[in-house]
Motif scaffolding. Structure first.
Motif, PDB file in Angstrom:
ATOM      1  N   TRP A   1       0.860   5.863  -0.675  1.00 22.06           N
ATOM      2  CA  TRP A   1       0.136   7.131  -0.792  1.00 22.06           C
ATOM      3  C   TRP A   1       0.772   7.921  -1.926  1.00 22.06           C
ATOM      4  O   TRP A   1       1.974   8.141  -1.932  1.00 22.06           O
ATOM      5  CB  TRP A   1       0.220   7.937   0.504  1.00 22.06           C
ATOM      6  N   CYS A   2      -0.036   8.337  -2.882  1.00 24.57           N
ATOM      7  CA  CYS A   2       0.464   9.136  -4.003  1.00 24.57           C
ATOM      8  C   CYS A   2       0.742  10.548  -3.511  1.00 24.57           C
ATOM      9  O   CYS A   2      -0.113  11.177  -2.877  1.00 24.57           O
ATOM     10  CB  CYS A   2      -0.546   9.145  -5.143  1.00 24.57           C
ATOM     11  N   GLU A   3       1.917  11.089  -3.798  1.00 19.52           N
ATOM     12  CA  GLU A   3       2.282  12.436  -3.376  1.00 19.52           C
ATOM     13  C   GLU A   3       1.717  13.507  -4.299  1.00 19.52           C
ATOM     14  O   GLU A   3       1.796  14.687  -3.976  1.00 19.52           O
ATOM     15  CB  GLU A   3       3.813  12.563  -3.319  1.00 19.52           C
TER      16      GLU A   3
ATOM     17  N   CYS B   1       0.288   7.566 -12.026  1.00 20.85           N
ATOM     18  CA  CYS B   1      -0.872   7.349 -11.162  1.00 20.85           C
ATOM     19  C   CYS B   1      -2.149   7.420 -11.993  1.00 20.85           C
ATOM     20  O   CYS B   1      -2.292   8.276 -12.869  1.00 20.85           O
ATOM     21  CB  CYS B   1      -0.899   8.396 -10.044  1.00 20.85           C
TER      22      CYS B   1
ATOM     23  N   ASN C   1      -2.420  12.687  -3.097  1.00 28.48           N
ATOM     24  CA  ASN C   1      -2.590  12.230  -1.707  1.00 28.48           C
ATOM     25  C   ASN C   1      -3.673  11.170  -1.582  1.00 28.48           C
ATOM     26  O   ASN C   1      -4.331  11.061  -0.540  1.00 28.48           O
ATOM     27  CB  ASN C   1      -2.899  13.409  -0.776  1.00 28.48           C
ATOM     28  N   ASN C   2      -3.886  10.382  -2.627  1.00 30.50           N
ATOM     29  CA  ASN C   2      -4.851   9.289  -2.581  1.00 30.50           C
ATOM     30  C   ASN C   2      -4.142   7.982  -2.234  1.00 30.50           C
ATOM     31  O   ASN C   2      -2.952   7.808  -2.502  1.00 30.50           O
ATOM     32  CB  ASN C   2      -5.571   9.140  -3.921  1.00 30.50           C
ATOM     33  N   HIS C   3      -4.923   7.067  -1.655  1.00 31.20           N
ATOM     34  CA  HIS C   3      -4.390   5.766  -1.281  1.00 31.20           C
ATOM     35  C   HIS C   3      -4.463   4.812  -2.459  1.00 31.20           C
ATOM     36  O   HIS C   3      -5.489   4.741  -3.147  1.00 31.20           O
ATOM     37  CB  HIS C   3      -5.179   5.206  -0.091  1.00 31.20           C
TER      38      HIS C   3
ATOM     39  N   ALA D   1       5.889   8.890  -4.340  1.00 31.79           N
ATOM     40  CA  ALA D   1       4.940   8.215  -3.444  1.00 31.79           C
ATOM     41  C   ALA D   1       5.638   7.936  -2.129  1.00 31.79           C
ATOM     42  O   ALA D   1       6.857   8.080  -1.998  1.00 31.79           O
ATOM     43  CB  ALA D   1       4.406   6.930  -4.074  1.00 31.79           C
TER      44      ALA D   1
ATOM     45  N   GLN E   1       2.842   3.146   2.958  1.00 31.52           N
ATOM     46  CA  GLN E   1       2.003   3.068   4.146  1.00 31.52           C
ATOM     47  C   GLN E   1       2.628   2.056   5.097  1.00 31.52           C
ATOM     48  O   GLN E   1       2.727   0.872   4.809  1.00 31.52           O
ATOM     49  CB  GLN E   1       0.582   2.640   3.779  1.00 31.52           C
TER      50      GLN E   1
ATOM     51  N   ASN F   1       0.842  -1.199   0.000  1.00 30.08           N
ATOM     52  CA  ASN F   1       0.000   0.000   0.000  1.00 30.08           C
ATOM     53  C   ASN F   1       0.879   1.253   0.000  1.00 30.08           C
ATOM     54  O   ASN F   1       1.867   1.322   0.747  1.00 30.08           O
ATOM     55  CB  ASN F   1      -0.911   0.020   1.225  1.00 30.08           C
TER      56      ASN F   1
END
Length: 343
Positions: free
Chosen positions: A54-56, A90, A59-61, A114, A117, A52
């Motif tokens: 987080w896109c920088e 992405c 900011n979506n998972h 990214a 998590q 998992n």
């Protein structure tokens, strides 16, 4: 399946076997579109997200297992194992992130775009069985004393864990010794739950048919029942115990500080305390100054009160004197009048 087109059985009439193959003759690659950047050392592959992230960019998972068309390049070597780098876009924004293999730790590293998590923990804290590292294996093979110490540590850990394992085994036996009764209990719980779901679904269906609606209904709450009773004018006032409980909850939830003490003032006070601007000496000096000022104020107020009292006393005396003079004048006038009457 475009990459299989180069292995078909059809050869055109003008095919020349001296060229070296059908792909060379047609001027194509066996991987077709996947090899459009092969002259740069890049191959398009189907990459599956290993964990998992987080896109920088947005900011979506992005969950583990999501697949992307990634550009695969060779980034280096770890001894004799090649290190590959994957660049992908992405699917929720225009951000690109780069992930690289880590053969030393059997993992993947995020280079840019990214962040991971963090769901990792130390398996020793959970008392999991952890395989030995290569260094430990080498020492076990070479050093006999280390092997003996390692074996004694394993035996002590097994002895310390034995009572807990016995408790778990006994609990498991008490619950699952009779599989038929255990299965019966579980099925009974499931049956009750399914009956509740069926009854609520029937009630919702009847309500929707009565209202001619086609919307999903949520479960009913106490607040909804209270609002419905208010709308239908059937609201029952709470008794004394409920009102006292509500008052008690309001008192507990209300802030102890005054309304003028805002969160901004609280942050400012905490900042001043943390930076050491407010010291005990300053507080003592400020307290002494305040006390002196209050004393001065009280003295000045007492003086003003004395002056006012003296003025009031003087005014009273003057009023009394004026009244006495008036009485004397009236008495003289009265005596003079009476004398004339007698004459």
């Amino acid at each position: 399946m475009g990459e299989r087109k180069g292995t078909n059985k059809y050869y055109p009439p003008d095919y020349n076997p001296k060229v070296g193959g059908l792909n060379k003759f047609l001027g194509t690659h066996a991987l077709r579109e996947r090899a459009r950047k092969i002259h740069q050392g890049i191959i398009i592959i189907r990459f599956e997200m290993p964990y998992n992230i987080w896109c920088e960019g947005c900011n979506n998972h992005i969950g583990m297992g999501v697949r992307y068309n990634a550009e695969k390049t060779k980034a280096g070597m770890y001894y004799t194992t090649p290190v590959y780098q994957f660049k992908m876009k992405c699917h929720l924004c225009d951000n690109h992130f780069v992930i690289k293999t880590d053969p030393a730790n059997l993992d993947y590293l995020i280079i840019s775009g990214a962040r991971r998590q963090e769901n990792r923990w130390d398996p020793l804290q959970n008392e999991q069985v952890v395989p030995e590292t290569k260094e430990t294996q080498k020492r076990l093979f070479d050093d006999s004393m280390f092997k003996l110490e390692h074996g004694s540590q394993d035996l002590s850990a097994a002895e310390s864990a034995k009572p807990r394992l016995v408790q778990l085994f006994d609990r498991n036996e008490s619950l699952w010794s009779d599989s038929y009764s255990a299965n019966q209990r579980l099925r009974q719980v499931f049956r009750e739950k399914s009956k509740e779901l069926k009854s609520s679904a029937a009630q919702d269906r009847a309500l929707l048919e009565k209202s001619s609606l086609d919307i999903p209904l949520v479960s009913e709450t106490a607040e909804d029942r209270k609002m419905a009773s208010l709308l239908s004018k059937k609201y029952e006032a709470p008794n004394a115990t409920e009102t006292t409980e509500l008052i008690r909850q309001n008192l507990i939830s209300s802030p102890c500080l005054p309304s003028s003490f805002t969160p901004a003032k609280e942050k400012k006070a905490l900042k001043a305390l943390s930076e050491g601007k407010l010291k005990m000496s300053n507080l003592v000096k400020r307290k002494n100054n305040d006390s002196q000022q209050s004393k001065k104020k009280t003295e000045s107020e007492s003086k003003e009160e004395e002056i006012l009292d003296s003025k009031i006393v003087n005014n009273d005396e003057q009023n009394e004197e004026s009244e006495n003079k008036k009485q004397k004048v009236t008495s003289l006038v009265g005596d003079y009048g009476s004398g004339t009457d007698s004459d």
